[in-house]
Design an enzyme around this catalytic site. Structure first.
Site, PDB file in Angstrom:
ATOM      1  N   PHE A   1       0.812  -1.226   0.000  1.00  0.00           N
ATOM      2  CA  PHE A   1       0.000   0.000   0.000  1.00  0.00           C
ATOM      3  C   PHE A   1       0.840   1.267   0.000  1.00  0.00           C
ATOM      4  O   PHE A   1       0.438   2.297  -0.512  1.00  0.00           O
ATOM      5  CB  PHE A   1      -0.922   0.017   1.226  1.00  0.00           C
ATOM      6  CG  PHE A   1      -1.919  -1.100   1.229  1.00  0.00           C
ATOM      7  CD1 PHE A   1      -3.065  -1.001   0.450  1.00  0.00           C
ATOM      8  CD2 PHE A   1      -1.717  -2.242   1.970  1.00  0.00           C
ATOM      9  CE1 PHE A   1      -3.997  -2.024   0.432  1.00  0.00           C
ATOM     10  CE2 PHE A   1      -2.646  -3.278   1.952  1.00  0.00           C
ATOM     11  CZ  PHE A   1      -3.782  -3.167   1.185  1.00  0.00           C
TER      12      PHE A   1
ATOM     13  N   GLN B   1       4.027  -6.472  10.291  1.00  0.00           N
ATOM     14  CA  GLN B   1       3.302  -5.237   9.981  1.00  0.00           C
ATOM     15  C   GLN B   1       2.161  -5.545   9.017  1.00  0.00           C
ATOM     16  O   GLN B   1       1.387  -4.655   8.681  1.00  0.00           O
ATOM     17  CB  GLN B   1       4.242  -4.238   9.294  1.00  0.00           C
ATOM     18  CG  GLN B   1       5.402  -3.773  10.155  1.00  0.00           C
ATOM     19  CD  GLN B   1       6.353  -2.873   9.373  1.00  0.00           C
ATOM     20  OE1 GLN B   1       7.105  -3.325   8.516  1.00  0.00           O
ATOM     21  NE2 GLN B   1       6.335  -1.589   9.661  1.00  0.00           N
TER      22      GLN B   1
ATOM     23  N   ILE C   1      -1.280  -7.244   7.340  1.00  0.00           N
ATOM     24  CA  ILE C   1      -2.656  -7.404   7.821  1.00  0.00           C
ATOM     25  C   ILE C   1      -3.353  -8.523   7.060  1.00  0.00           C
ATOM     26  O   ILE C   1      -4.563  -8.667   7.132  1.00  0.00           O
ATOM     27  CB  ILE C   1      -3.439  -6.078   7.610  1.00  0.00           C
ATOM     28  CG1 ILE C   1      -3.411  -5.636   6.136  1.00  0.00           C
ATOM     29  CG2 ILE C   1      -2.851  -4.976   8.504  1.00  0.00           C
ATOM     30  CD1 ILE C   1      -4.301  -4.440   5.822  1.00  0.00           C
ATOM     31  N   ASP C   2      -2.558  -9.343   6.305  1.00  0.00           N
ATOM     32  CA  ASP C   2      -3.159 -10.245   5.326  1.00  0.00           C
ATOM     33  C   ASP C   2      -3.417 -11.661   5.821  1.00  0.00           C
ATOM     34  O   ASP C   2      -3.916 -12.493   5.070  1.00  0.00           O
ATOM     35  CB  ASP C   2      -2.275 -10.282   4.062  1.00  0.00           C
ATOM     36  CG  ASP C   2      -0.820 -10.646   4.390  1.00  0.00           C
ATOM     37  OD1 ASP C   2      -0.559 -11.387   5.360  1.00  0.00           O
ATOM     38  OD2 ASP C   2       0.071 -10.176   3.644  1.00  0.00           O
TER      39      ASP C   2
ATOM     40  N   HIS D   1      -0.207  -4.047  13.059  1.00  0.00           N
ATOM     41  CA  HIS D   1      -1.198  -3.215  12.364  1.00  0.00           C
ATOM     42  C   HIS D   1      -2.541  -3.914  12.214  1.00  0.00           C
ATOM     43  O   HIS D   1      -3.368  -3.513  11.404  1.00  0.00           O
ATOM     44  CB  HIS D   1      -0.665  -2.786  10.989  1.00  0.00           C
ATOM     45  CG  HIS D   1       0.582  -1.944  11.070  1.00  0.00           C
ATOM     46  ND1 HIS D   1       1.431  -1.742  10.017  1.00  0.00           N
ATOM     47  CD2 HIS D   1       1.120  -1.249  12.110  1.00  0.00           C
ATOM     48  CE1 HIS D   1       2.447  -0.957  10.391  1.00  0.00           C
ATOM     49  NE2 HIS D   1       2.283  -0.663  11.662  1.00  0.00           N
TER      50      HIS D   1
ATOM     51  N   CYS E   1     -15.792  -4.473  16.455  1.00  0.00           N
ATOM     52  CA  CYS E   1     -16.435  -3.244  16.929  1.00  0.00           C
ATOM     53  C   CYS E   1     -15.379  -2.379  17.599  1.00  0.00           C
ATOM     54  O   CYS E   1     -14.604  -2.870  18.417  1.00  0.00           O
ATOM     55  CB  CYS E   1     -17.546  -3.604  17.902  1.00  0.00           C
ATOM     56  SG  CYS E   1     -18.131  -2.186  18.851  1.00  0.00           S
TER      57      CYS E   1
ATOM     58  N   CYS F   1     -22.273  -2.081  15.600  1.00  0.00           N
ATOM     59  CA  CYS F   1     -22.240  -3.281  16.437  1.00  0.00           C
ATOM     60  C   CYS F   1     -23.645  -3.630  16.936  1.00  0.00           C
ATOM     61  O   CYS F   1     -24.395  -2.750  17.371  1.00  0.00           O
ATOM     62  CB  CYS F   1     -21.308  -3.018  17.617  1.00  0.00           C
ATOM     63  SG  CYS F   1     -21.155  -4.391  18.756  1.00  0.00           S
TER      64      CYS F   1
ATOM     65  N   CYS G   1     -23.402  -2.973  20.968  1.00  0.00           N
ATOM     66  CA  CYS G   1     -23.232  -1.661  21.618  1.00  0.00           C
ATOM     67  C   CYS G   1     -23.442  -0.477  20.680  1.00  0.00           C
ATOM     68  O   CYS G   1     -23.283   0.666  21.099  1.00  0.00           O
ATOM     69  CB  CYS G   1     -21.854  -1.574  22.275  1.00  0.00           C
ATOM     70  SG  CYS G   1     -20.509  -1.292  21.103  1.00  0.00           S
TER      71      CYS G   1
ATOM     72  N   SER H   1      10.553  -1.659   4.816  1.00  0.00           N
ATOM     73  CA  SER H   1      11.465  -0.544   4.557  1.00  0.00           C
ATOM     74  C   SER H   1      11.985   0.034   5.871  1.00  0.00           C
ATOM     75  O   SER H   1      12.859   0.890   5.873  1.00  0.00           O
ATOM     76  CB  SER H   1      10.752   0.530   3.743  1.00  0.00           C
ATOM     77  OG  SER H   1       9.503   0.816   4.332  1.00  0.00           O
TER      78      SER H   1
HETATM   79 ZN    ZN Z   1     -19.669  -3.244  20.212  1.00  0.00          ZN
END
Ligand code: ZN
Length: 253
Positions: free
Chosen positions: A40, A106, A108-109, A126, A134, A159, A162, A201
């Site tokens: 990204f 790092q 997220i995959d 990350h 939520c 959510c 909540c 990097s």
């Molecule tokens: Zn919630």
């Protein structure tokens, strides 16, 4: 020192892995590019075309939340099709062999988990984009549920417990770093004898401080990345070659 070529880099890395008893890998986007996951941050990457939506904007604006989810849905085919690459598989082999206690990433995959790491042993700085949670109470949602509510209501879901917004389980710009993950990553860096910085990097702080922390605590440091990093001078070995080619020989070892 910088490995003069791929073969000698792999050889030296092999010697260092053999001599180590506690290896901590730290991975960035570069390990997943051969799996089709875009970097990204790279020039021409998603974030240079689409400004990332900061956390406070996501919280404040229903329109920003809807946009964030539209972008996530647009990436779903890419994330869903991605399978672990040679780098992921090599690290999973070393994990199974007992050389790697846990991994810091790092990314997220979710590809380290898919390669065979127990979820508890993947420290995600990350977060993770393959599910949602939520932002108020932390309740976890799967993406098909989010998609269904989005399509039914025409907007980002809240959510059911909540009423706070539901977001991918990632850390956005402006969102606090996950304390528990940061603490565990620091402990791993402090107590390893070989730290492998792979495909990062090493510019995003505070995460980029871990290689130096490991080095200061006595570990040997290897940096594997296509491009030079600002921390190359500190490393015992720098391998500036393709990650899959570099780690491929360690798959199954
Ligand atoms: Zn919630």
């Amino acid at each position: 020192m910088i490995a003069p070529d791929l073969r000698s880099g792999v050889e030296q890395l092999g010697d260092m892995i053999a001599a180590a008893s506690r290896i901590v890998p730290f991975t960035g986007a570069g390990i997943s590019t051969e799996c089709g996951i875009p970097d990204f941050r790279s020039p021409g990457g998603v974030w240079t075309r689409n400004r990332p939506i900061p956390f406070d904007e996501f919280v404040a604006s229903p329109a920003a939340r809807a946009e964030a989810w539209r972008r996530r849905f647009a990436m779903e085919a890419t994330f869903a099709a991605a399978r672990p690459g040679r780098g992921h598989r090599a690290l999973a082999s070393l994990y199974k062999a007992g050389k790697i206690p846990a991994i810091v990433t790092q990314n997220i995959d979710n590809l380290h988990q898919l390669s065979g790491f127990a979820a508890d042993d993947v420290i995600e700085l990350h977060g993770n984009t393959t599910y949602a949670s939520c932002i108020g109470c932390g309740k976890v949602y799967d993406l098909p549920w989010v998609r269904q509510s989005f399509d039914a209501s025409g907007g980002a879901p809240d959510c059911t417990a909540c009423d706070e917004p539901v977001k991918t389980a990632t850390i956005s710009f402006g969102q606090a770093m996950p304390e528990d993950a940061m603490r565990r990553a620091a402990e791993l860096a402090e107590h390893c004898d070989l730290f492998l910085a792979i495909g990062s990097s090493l510019v995003v702080w505070p995460a980029a401080g871990f290689p130096m922390l490991a080095k200061n605590c006595g570990a040997r440091l290897v940096i594997i990345n296509n491009e030079p990093t600002e921390q190359d001078d500190m490393a015992d070995l720098v391998i500036r070659h393709d990650i899959g080619d570099t780690l491929g020989p360690f798959v199954g070892n």
